[in-house]
Design a protein around this motif. Structure first.
Motif, PDB file in Angstrom:
ATOM      1  N   LEU A   1      39.111  77.332   7.413  1.00 49.81           N
ATOM      2  CA  LEU A   1      38.611  78.386   6.537  1.00 49.81           C
ATOM      3  C   LEU A   1      39.313  78.286   5.193  1.00 49.81           C
ATOM      4  O   LEU A   1      40.430  77.785   5.095  1.00 49.81           O
TER       5      LEU A   1
ATOM      6  N   TRP B   1      38.153  85.471   3.799  1.00 51.79           N
ATOM      7  CA  TRP B   1      38.130  84.113   4.318  1.00 51.79           C
ATOM      8  C   TRP B   1      36.687  83.648   4.397  1.00 51.79           C
ATOM      9  O   TRP B   1      35.801  84.415   4.735  1.00 51.79           O
TER      10      TRP B   1
ATOM     11  N   HIS C   1      40.694  80.507   1.835  1.00 50.07           N
ATOM     12  CA  HIS C   1      41.042  81.851   1.382  1.00 50.07           C
ATOM     13  C   HIS C   1      40.456  82.043  -0.012  1.00 50.07           C
ATOM     14  O   HIS C   1      40.766  81.293  -0.937  1.00 50.07           O
TER      15      HIS C   1
END
Length: 55
Positions: free
Chosen positions: A19, A31, A21
């Motif tokens: 993922l 996310w 940020h």
């Protein structure tokens, strides 16, 4: 309502998901999957293109 073309990826390794940020323009944090906006290229069939080569 407006739309934009985007591409995202799902990357999984050993049961883990990658993922990214993301911090938005007003500081909101979340996310997301890695990816983003797809820009058009001047030359058809060419995935890249340089800045300024847009249609």
């Amino acid at each position: 309502m407006s739309f934009r073309l985007a591409a995202y990826a799902v990357c999984i390794e050993d049961g883990r998901v990658l993922l990214a940020h993301h911090v938005g323009p007003r500081g909101e944090r979340n996310w997301t999957l890695p990816g983003g906006k797809v820009e058009r290229s001047l030359r058809r069939g060419h995935p890249g293109g340089r800045r300024g080569d847009r249609l």
